[in-house]
Design a protein around this motif. Structure first.
Motif, short mmCIF file in Angstrom:
data_model
loop_
_atom_site.label_atom_id
_atom_site.label_comp_id
_atom_site.label_asym_id
_atom_site.label_seq_id
_atom_site.Cartn_x
_atom_site.Cartn_y
_atom_site.Cartn_z
N SER A 19 -10.34 -6.48 -4.41
CA SER A 19 -10.14 -4.85 -4.90
C SER A 19 -11.11 -3.64 -4.63
CB SER A 19 -8.37 -4.96 -5.71
OG SER A 19 -8.98 -4.62 -6.71
N SER A 20 -11.71 -4.91 -5.83
CA SER A 20 -13.10 -3.61 -5.10
C SER A 20 -13.92 -4.05 -4.56
CB SER A 20 -14.00 -4.14 -7.02
OG SER A 20 -13.21 -4.78 -7.61
N ARG A 21 -13.78 -4.57 -3.53
CA ARG A 21 -15.33 -4.54 -1.81
C ARG A 21 -14.89 -3.12 -1.91
NH1 ARG A 21 -16.11 -10.84 -0.87
NH2 ARG A 21 -16.31 -11.48 -3.21
N ALA A 22 -13.95 -2.72 -1.59
CA ALA A 22 -13.57 -1.63 -0.66
C ALA A 22 -14.33 -0.67 -1.41
CB ALA A 22 -12.17 -0.80 -0.71
N ALA A 23 -14.29 -0.22 -3.04
CA ALA A 23 -15.03 1.09 -3.19
C ALA A 23 -16.48 0.87 -3.31
CB ALA A 23 -14.81 0.97 -4.71
N LEU A 24 -16.98 -0.34 -2.43
CA LEU A 24 -18.82 -0.60 -2.14
C LEU A 24 -18.76 -0.59 -0.55
CD1 LEU A 24 -19.08 -4.00 -3.81
CD2 LEU A 24 -19.66 -2.27 -5.01
N ALA A 81 -7.94 3.80 11.77
CA ALA A 81 -8.34 5.25 11.47
C ALA A 81 -8.42 4.42 9.78
CB ALA A 81 -7.32 6.36 11.95
N ARG A 82 -7.04 4.11 9.44
CA ARG A 82 -6.84 3.78 8.31
C ARG A 82 -8.47 2.97 7.50
NH1 ARG A 82 -2.91 -0.96 6.47
NH2 ARG A 82 -4.77 -1.83 7.17
N ALA A 83 -9.06 2.27 8.52
CA ALA A 83 -10.38 1.82 8.01
C ALA A 83 -11.60 2.93 7.87
CB ALA A 83 -10.51 0.25 8.36
N LEU A 84 -11.33 3.72 8.74
CA LEU A 84 -12.00 4.97 8.38
C LEU A 84 -12.07 5.91 7.46
CD1 LEU A 84 -12.92 5.80 12.12
CD2 LEU A 84 -13.99 4.55 10.70
N VAL A 130 2.59 7.13 10.04
CA VAL A 130 0.67 6.85 10.36
C VAL A 130 -0.03 7.51 9.79
CG1 VAL A 130 -0.68 7.77 12.33
CG2 VAL A 130 0.83 6.81 12.82
N LEU A 131 -0.14 8.68 8.91
CA LEU A 131 -0.82 9.65 7.88
C LEU A 131 -1.07 9.04 7.09
CD1 LEU A 131 -2.13 12.53 7.98
CD2 LEU A 131 -0.43 13.12 7.42
N ASP A 132 0.15 8.17 6.13
CA ASP A 132 0.49 8.30 5.10
C ASP A 132 -0.21 6.92 5.36
OD1 ASP A 132 1.67 9.74 3.15
OD2 ASP A 132 3.62 8.34 3.61
N ASN A 133 -0.61 5.70 6.09
CA ASN A 133 -0.75 4.93 6.27
C ASN A 133 -2.31 4.78 6.48
OD1 ASN A 133 0.26 1.94 6.90
ND2 ASN A 133 1.50 3.10 8.05
N ILE A 134 -2.79 6.25 7.13
CA ILE A 134 -4.21 6.55 6.44
C ILE A 134 -4.52 6.45 5.66
CG2 ILE A 134 -6.00 7.87 8.09
CD1 ILE A 134 -4.54 8.28 10.54
N LYS A 135 -4.22 7.33 4.85
CA LYS A 135 -4.47 7.93 3.18
C LYS A 135 -3.87 6.95 2.30
CE LYS A 135 -1.52 12.58 2.74
NZ LYS A 135 -0.25 13.14 2.77
N LEU A 136 -4.29 5.78 2.71
CA LEU A 136 -3.89 5.04 1.95
C LEU A 136 -5.24 4.18 1.87
CD1 LEU A 136 -1.72 2.81 0.72
CD2 LEU A 136 -1.46 1.43 2.43
N GLY A 137 -5.48 4.40 3.13
CA GLY A 137 -6.94 3.56 3.36
C GLY A 137 -8.38 3.77 2.00
N ARG A 138 -7.85 5.55 1.74
CA ARG A 138 -8.80 6.27 0.32
C ARG A 138 -8.84 5.63 -0.36
NH1 ARG A 138 -12.18 10.65 1.56
NH2 ARG A 138 -11.78 9.92 3.43
N HIS A 139 -7.64 4.75 -0.81
CA HIS A 139 -7.16 5.15 -2.30
C HIS A 139 -8.19 4.59 -3.23
CE1 HIS A 139 -4.26 3.28 -5.44
NE2 HIS A 139 -4.96 2.41 -5.86
N ALA A 162 -14.60 -2.30 4.65
CA ALA A 162 -13.09 -1.70 5.02
C ALA A 162 -12.94 -3.75 6.17
CB ALA A 162 -12.92 -0.31 5.58
N ARG A 163 -11.55 -3.22 6.34
CA ARG A 163 -11.23 -4.09 7.67
C ARG A 163 -10.35 -4.18 8.33
NH1 ARG A 163 -9.86 -10.49 5.84
NH2 ARG A 163 -9.63 -10.31 8.27
N SER A 164 -10.26 -4.28 9.29
CA SER A 164 -8.78 -4.12 10.13
C SER A 164 -8.18 -5.92 10.02
CB SER A 164 -8.66 -3.38 11.38
OG SER A 164 -9.33 -4.78 12.01
N PHE A 165 -6.99 -6.24 10.44
CA PHE A 165 -6.17 -7.33 10.24
C PHE A 165 -6.53 -8.30 12.14
CE2 PHE A 165 -5.78 -5.39 6.52
CZ PHE A 165 -5.70 -6.49 5.34
N GLN A 166 -6.10 -9.17 12.08
CA GLN A 166 -5.70 -9.65 13.67
C GLN A 166 -4.67 -9.98 13.91
OE1 GLN A 166 -7.15 -14.14 13.83
NE2 GLN A 166 -6.55 -14.22 15.72
N ASN A 167 -3.76 -10.12 13.07
CA ASN A 167 -2.08 -9.64 13.02
C ASN A 167 -1.47 -7.81 12.05
OD1 ASN A 167 -1.83 -12.29 13.66
ND2 ASN A 167 -1.87 -12.76 11.82
#
Ligand code: ATP
Ligand code: MG
Lengths: 275, 294, 347
Positions: free
Chosen positions: A78-83, A169-172, A100-109, A86-91
Motif C-alpha cells: 500500500s505504501s508503494r502507491a505513494a512512491l 485512467a485509475r492508474a493515471l 467510473v468517476l469513483d473508480n478513478i478517484k480511488l486511484g488518488r487515495h 501504479a498498475r493495472s491488472f490482467q483480470n
C-alpha cells in the motif's frame, strides 16, 4: 504536463516459489526512466508473478526491487502507491459497484490527506480536496482518455475494452512515475488496441511516465516498446531492443518449441489476423 | 481410585457424552457445508424441532418410541428438503453471508413456530431411556448419556462408511471438491445438494431427540447449535475428522470448565477457543485453506 | 451532463443531495422530525426515540457491513459498552451527559478495534462468527465485573440532564436523541463523498487489489470497525438514558441479529437503507401488536401468540428480503419513484 518525471525500476535477481513450484528464478532487468519496457513470455512464464513482486503483493524469497536506486523490497504494497507506482491488472480489478468517476478517484487515495474526522464533516479541507481532485480528473484524465460519456456509469455496465481504459485512467490518477500494465490490450479488437497503443505512447511522451507492460500482442510490443525482456519458465532468456529479441532463436524456441524466428513471426501474424 | 480422580473421570465421561452429541451436530454442519458451501445456522433450531416433533409423536399422539423417533428424524429430513429447494437453491451464487443470514432468519421462524404450537415453557420428553445409572469401573455415568454416546458413535460410523463407499457419498465428495467437474462427470449436483440437506437436517433432528432425552427441550435449546458451530470452525468447516475431534474436544473442555471453574466460564472458554483458533489457523485445524490471487 | 471544461467547478455535482426532489424530500423529513413530538402522543414519541436510536446503531453497522463488507454479528455488544460506560459515569463520576455519550462511543470504538483485529486474517463468515464470539466474551465481562457493571442486576440511572434540563419524559429525550441521530447519519453520508468512504467500498469490492492501489487495508478495516462501534456506543449510551437501566441481558445476540436484519431489509450499502431498515424493523413489531389486538375478539388468547408471531415475522422478513428483494426496501422505494415519475404517461 510532465511534472512528474518517470522513475527507473531495477529488478535484481528476484526469486519466488510457491511450495516446490519455482515461479521466478533469479530474474533481473531494468525499466529506464521515461521508456516503454515490455515483459513477454509464454503463458505461465511468471510475468504476472513478477508484477506482483514489483507491486509488493508477493514477497520474493530473494532479490531486490529498486525504484530510482532505492531498495523498496521491504516497503508495504500500500505504501508503494505513494512512491509513484501504479498498475493495472490482467483480470480487470475495477470496483464494479462504483461509477467510473469513483473508480478513478480511488486511484488518488494515497495522495489525499482527508482524515476520518474531516471525512465525517466534509467541510473545508475535505470538500476542497475533493473538488480539486474532481476538477483535475476531469481536465487531465477524463478528457485525455476520452471517457467523458461514461463517467457516471457503473463500471459493471461497460464493455471489456472500456473497462481496460478505465483501469488505465485509475492508474493515471495515482500520479504514477512508473506504470505497470498487465496485458493492456488483451481481448480488444483492432481499433481498441490502436487506441490503447496511442494512449500508452501519449502517457509516456506527455506525462513522462516510465512504462512496464506485459503483453502477448507481439505487434503492439514491437511497435511501442523501447526495450523487451523475455521470461520462460520463470527465468529470463533474452533481453534487448525489440528487433534483437525478435530474431533471438531462444525466444522463438520458447514460443514454438523450434528455433526458427521466421516461424514465430508467421504464427504471430496468423494470430493477429485471426483476432 | 481417589475421590478426586473419580470425580475427574465422571466429569470426563459426561464430557465425552455431550461431546458425541456436539460431534453429531457438527457433522450436520459439515455435511451441508461440504455439499453446498452453506453454513446452516438453523441447525440448532432443527435440532430443537426434532425434539418437539418427538414430543408430539410420542406424548401428543401416544406413538411408541420406535415409531416416534424415526418420524421425528424424517420430519427433520422433510424440513431439510423444503429449505433446500425453497430457500437455498434460489440463493445459489449469492454471497455466503446472505445465505448464512437466510438460515439465521429461518432459525427465528422455527423458534416462533415452536413457541406458537407448544408454548415457551421447557418440557421433558417421555422417558425412553431408563434412569438407572451405568458404572464404568467405579465411575458413575447417567445411562442417558451413555446411550446418547453410543447412538452418536453408531451414526457417525455409518456416515463414515457411507461417505467412503456409497455412490451418493462419492458424489458428495466429488461435488465438494469441484462442483463444475462433478457436473461434467454426470453427477446430479442439485440432487447432491438436496440429499445433503435432507441427511444433515435429519441428523440434527435425531440429535435433538437425544439431547432432549438428557436435558429436556425448550424453544431456546437451539443455542446448542452455537457450540456446534464453534466445533466446526475450530475443526475446519469441510472436515469430518475435524467435526469428530472438535466435538469430543469441546465436550471435554466444556465439562471440565463447568465442573472446575464454574458454569459461567463455559461460554468464555468456548468462544475464547474459537477466537484463538481463528487468529492462529483461520481455516480450522483440519480445514482446507483457499488461496486468493490477483 | 457536465462537459469537462477546465473552468467548471464541480461543487453542485459533488453535493450530498444533487437533485431538486432529493432536497425537497430532505426538507420535508427534517420538518417532520421537528414537529413530531408536538403532533403525536407520548407513545409515538417513545417509538420515535427507539427508532432513532436504532437508526444510529444500524447506520454504524451499515458502514461496517454494507460499505466495508465486514459482517458483524456482535454489534449489540458495542451498544452495551456505550450503555455501561454512560451508566457507570453517571453513577460513579457524574460527568456531563454529552461527555458521557462521547466517552461511551470512544470506548466502544477502542474495543471495536480490538474485536476487528482478527479481520487481518479472517474474512466473511469467519469474521462474523468471530464477532459473535467476541460478544459472548463481553457478555461474560458484563456479568462478572460486578464492581463496575453491577453484575446480573445491572445499573439503574437517574434521568440525565443537559444544560440544566432533566430528561424525564419522552419529548425531552427526543430532543436529545433526534439531533444526535441527524448529525451522525449526515456524518456517515458525508464519508462517502471523500477518500475514506471510497476506501471502505474498495475493500468491500476487492479486498486484495485495494492494497495495491495504495489503501492500507488493515488500517481501514480497523477504522471501519472503530467507526461502527462508535455509532453503536453512542446509540447504546442514548439507550441507557432512555430506559435508565442497563443489564447484561439488555443487548442479547438477538439485538445484533436485529441490527444486521435492519441493514439487510433496508438495503446494504446505502445510507438510506440503514435508516429505512431500522425504521421498518422497529415498527413492524408494533404493527403486529395492533394487528393482534384487533384480532383479540376473534382469536382466543391472542395476547399469547403475539411474541411467537413477532419472532416468526422477524425471521420471515430476513429470509424474504434476502431471497426475493436482496437490494432491500431502498430498491422498492426506487421502483415506486420511477413509477411515479413516468406515471400518468407510461407505466
Ligand atoms: N499464488 C500462487 N500460488 C501458486 N502458484 C501460483 C500462484 N501465482 C502464480 N502461480 C503459478 O506461477 C506460474 C506463473 O504464473 P503467472 O501468472 O505469473 O504467469 P504469466 O506469465 O502471467 O502467464 P499468463 O500469460 O497466462 O498471464 C504459473 O504456473 C502459476 O500457476
Ligand atoms: Mg499473467
Amino acid at each position: 504536463m510532465p511534472e512528474a518525471r518517470g522513475a527507473t525500476l531495477e529488478v535484481d535477481n528476484v526469486t519466488l516459489a510457491f511450495g516446490g513450484l519455482k515461479v521466478l528464478r533469479g530474474v533481473s532487468f531494468a525499466a529506464q526512466a521515461g521508456s516503454v519496457t515490455a515483459l513477454i513470455g509464454p503463458n505461465g512464464a511468471g510475468k504476472t508473478s513478477m508484477f506482483n513482486c514489483i507491486s509488493g503483493f508477493y514477497r520474493p524469497s530473494a532479490g531486490t526491487v529498486r525504484l530510482d536506486g532505492q531498495d523498496i523490497s521491504r516497503v508495504k504494497a500500500s505504501s508503494r502507491a505513494a512512491l509513484g507506482m501504479a498498475r493495472s491488472f490482467q483480470n480487470i480489478a475495477l470496483f464494479r459497484g462504483m461509477t467510473v468517476l469513483d473508480n478513478i478517484k480511488l486511484g488518488r487515495h494515497a495522495h489525499l490527506r482527508t482524515n476520518l474526522l474531516q471525512g465525517l464533516l466534509h467541510l473545508g479541507p475535505a470538500a476542497r480536496e475533493e473538488e480539486a481532485l474532481r476538477a483535475e480528473i476531469e481536465r487531465k484524465i477524463i478528457d485525455f482518455l476520452e471517457i467523458d460519456h461514461i463517467r457516471n456509469k457503473p463500471v459493471a455496465m461497460l464493455s471489456y475494452g472500456l473497462q481496460k481504459r478505465v483501469e488505465l485512467a485509475r492508474a493515471l490518477a495515482m500520479q504514477p512515475r512508473i506504470l505497470l500494465l498487465d496485458e493492456p490490450v488483451a481481448g480488444m479488437n483492432r481499433e481498441e488496441t490502436e487506441d490503447m497503443a496511442r494512449f500508452i505512447l501519449d502517457v509516456k511522451d506527455e506525462w513522462g511516465v516510465t512504462i512496464l507492460m506485459v503483453e502477448h500482442d507481439m505487434g503492439l510490443v514491437m511497435d511501442i516498446s523501447d526495450h523487451v525482456a523475455v521470461l520462460n519458465f520463470g527465468a529470463k532468456i533474452a533481453e534487448g531492443r525489440p528487433e534483437e529479441v525478435q530474431n533471438d532463436p531462444h525466444v522463438a524456441e520458447a514460443y514454438l518449441g523450434s528455433g526458427d524466428p521466421a516461424a514465430l513471426m508467421r504464427r504471430l501474424h496468423a494470430e493477429e489476423s485471426a483476432a | 481410585m481417589s475421590d478426586d480422580l473419580l470425580f475427574f473421570t465422571e466429569v470426563t465421561l459426561a464430557g465425552l457424552g455431550s461431546g458425541a452429541l456436539l460431534a453429531l451436530t457438527a457433522l450436520s454442519f459439515v455435511l451441508i457445508y461440504k455439499a453446498t458451501r452453506v453454513i446452516n445456522l438453523a441447525v440448532g433450531e432443527t435440532l430443537m424441532l426434532g425434539g418437539y416433533l418427538f414430543l408430539a409423536f410420542a406424548a401428543g399422539m401416544g406413538l411408541p418410541v420406535w415409531a416416534a423417533l424415526p418420524l421425528a428424524i424424517a420430519g427433520g429430513g422433510v424440513l431439510g428438503a423444503i429449505v433446500e429447494r425453497g430457500l437455498i437453491r434460489p440463493m445459489l451464487g449469492k454471497s455466503p453471508i446472505s445465505v448464512f443470514m437466510v438460515t439465521v432468519g429461518l432459525g427465528s421462524v422455527l423458534v416462533g413456530l415452536v413457541e406458537m404450537l407448544w408454548g415457551t415453557d421447557p418440557r421433558t420428553l417421555p422417558g425412553f431411556i431408563a434412569n438407572t445409572p451405568v458404572f464404568i469401573g467405579e465411575a458413575y455415568v447417567s445411562r442417558k448419556i451413555v446411550v446418547a454416546f453410543i447412538a452418536a458413535a453408531l451414526v457417525i460410523g455409518v456416515f463414515l462408511a457411507l461417505f467412503r463407499f456409497w455412490r451418493g457419498g462419492v458424489a458428495l465428495r466429488a461435488t465438494a471438491s469441484d462442483q463444475a467437474a462433478a457436473y461434467s462427470c454426470g453427477i446430479n449436483v442439485p440432487g447432491v445438494f438436496s440429499i445433503a440437506w435432507i441427511i444433515g437436517c435429519a441428523t440434527a433432528a435425531g440429535t435433538g431427540v437425544l439431547l432432549g432425552a438428557i436435558g429436556g427441550i425448550s424453544p431456546s435449546m437451539g443455542i446448542f447449535g452455537l457450540s456446534a458451530l464453534v466445533v466446526v470452525i475450530v475443526g475446519g468447516l469441510d472436515s469430518i475428522l475435524g467435526a469428530l475431534i472438535g466435538g469430543l474436544g469441546l465436550g471435554l473442555i466444556q465439562a471440565w470448565t463447568g465442573s472446575y471453574l464454574g458454569g459461567e466460564y463455559q461460554s468464555v472458554v468456548t468462544f475464547g477457543l474459537l477466537i484463538v483458533t481463528l487468529v492462529i489457523r483461520p481455516y480450522g485445524l483440519f480445514g482446507t485453506h483457499e488461496i486468493e490471487r490477483l | 451532463m457536465i462537459i469537462g471544461t477546465a473552468k467548471e467547478t464541480y461543487r453542485a455535482d459533488e453535493a450530498l443531495l444533487t437533485t431538486r426532489p432529493q432536497q425537497v424530500w430532505m426538507a420535508v423529513l427534517l420538518a417532520g422530525l421537528a414537529v413530531l413530538p408536538f403532533t403525536f402522543n407520548a407513545y409515538w414519541t417513545y417509538l420515535a426515540c427507539l427508532v432513532l436510536i436504532n437508526v444510529i446503531a444500524a447506520t454504524g453497522l451499515n458502514v461496517l457491513t454494507g460499505f466495508t463488507g465486514l459482517v458483524s454479528l456482535g454489534h449489540a455488544a458495542f451498544m452495551a459498552i456505550g450503555a455501561y460506560t454512560v451508566a457507570w459515569l453517571e453513577r460513579d463520576i457524574g460527568t456531563p451527559l454529552l461527555l458521557n455519550l462521547l466517552a461511551g462511543g470512544l470506548l466502544a470504538a477502542g474495543i471495536g478495534v480490538i474485536v476487528g483485529l482478527p479481520s487481518l486474517r479472517v474474512k466473511g463468515l469467519y469474521l462474523a462468527i468471530a464477532t459473535i464470539a467476541a460478544s459472548f466474551i463481553l457478555h461474560f465481562v458484563f456479568v462478572e465485573w460486578t464492581a463496575v457493571t453491577g453484575g446480573s442486576a445491572g445499573i439503574s440511572l437517574q434521568p440525565g440532564t443537559v444544560f440544566g434540563v432533566a430528561l424525564v419524559d419522552y419529548t425531552q429525550l427526543y430532543w436529545l436523541i433526534m439531533p444526535i441521530c441527524v448529525l451522525m447519519v449526515t456524518g456517515a453520508a458525508n464519508l462517502f463523498r471523500n477518500r475514506i468512504g471510497r476506501a471502505f467500498i474498495a475493500i468491500r469490492d476487492r479486498d486484495i487489489s485495494a492494497e495495491v492501489l495504495g489503501i492500507p487495508i488493515l488500517r481501514y478495516k480497523l477504522m471501519s470497525f472503530a467507526l461502527a462501534s462508535f455509532y453503536a456506543g453512542v446509540a447504546g449510551g442514548l439507550w441507557a438514558y432512555f430506559f435508565r437501566v442497563v443489564t447484561p441481558e439488555s443487548f442479547p445476540l438477538l439485538t445484533s441479529i436485529f441490527l444486521l436484519a435492519a441493514v439487510i431489509v433496508g438495503g446494504m450499502g446505502t445510507i438510506l437503507g440503514g435508516v429505512i431498515g431500522a425504521l421498518f424493523m422497529t415498527l413492524v413489531p408494533e404493527l403486529l401488536r395492533f394487528g393482534v389486538e384487533l384480532l383479540g375478539p376473534v382469536i382466543p388468547n391472542a395476547g399469547l401468540i403475539l411474541s411467537p408471531v413477532r419472532t416468526i415475522v422477524f425471521g420471515a422478513l430476513i429470509v424474504g428480503f434476502l431471497v426475493f428483494e436482496p437490494q432491500g426496501l431502498t430498491e422498492i422505494v426506487q421502483r415506486i419513484r420511477r413509477f411515479f415519475r413516468l406515471w400518468p404517461f407510461r407505466t
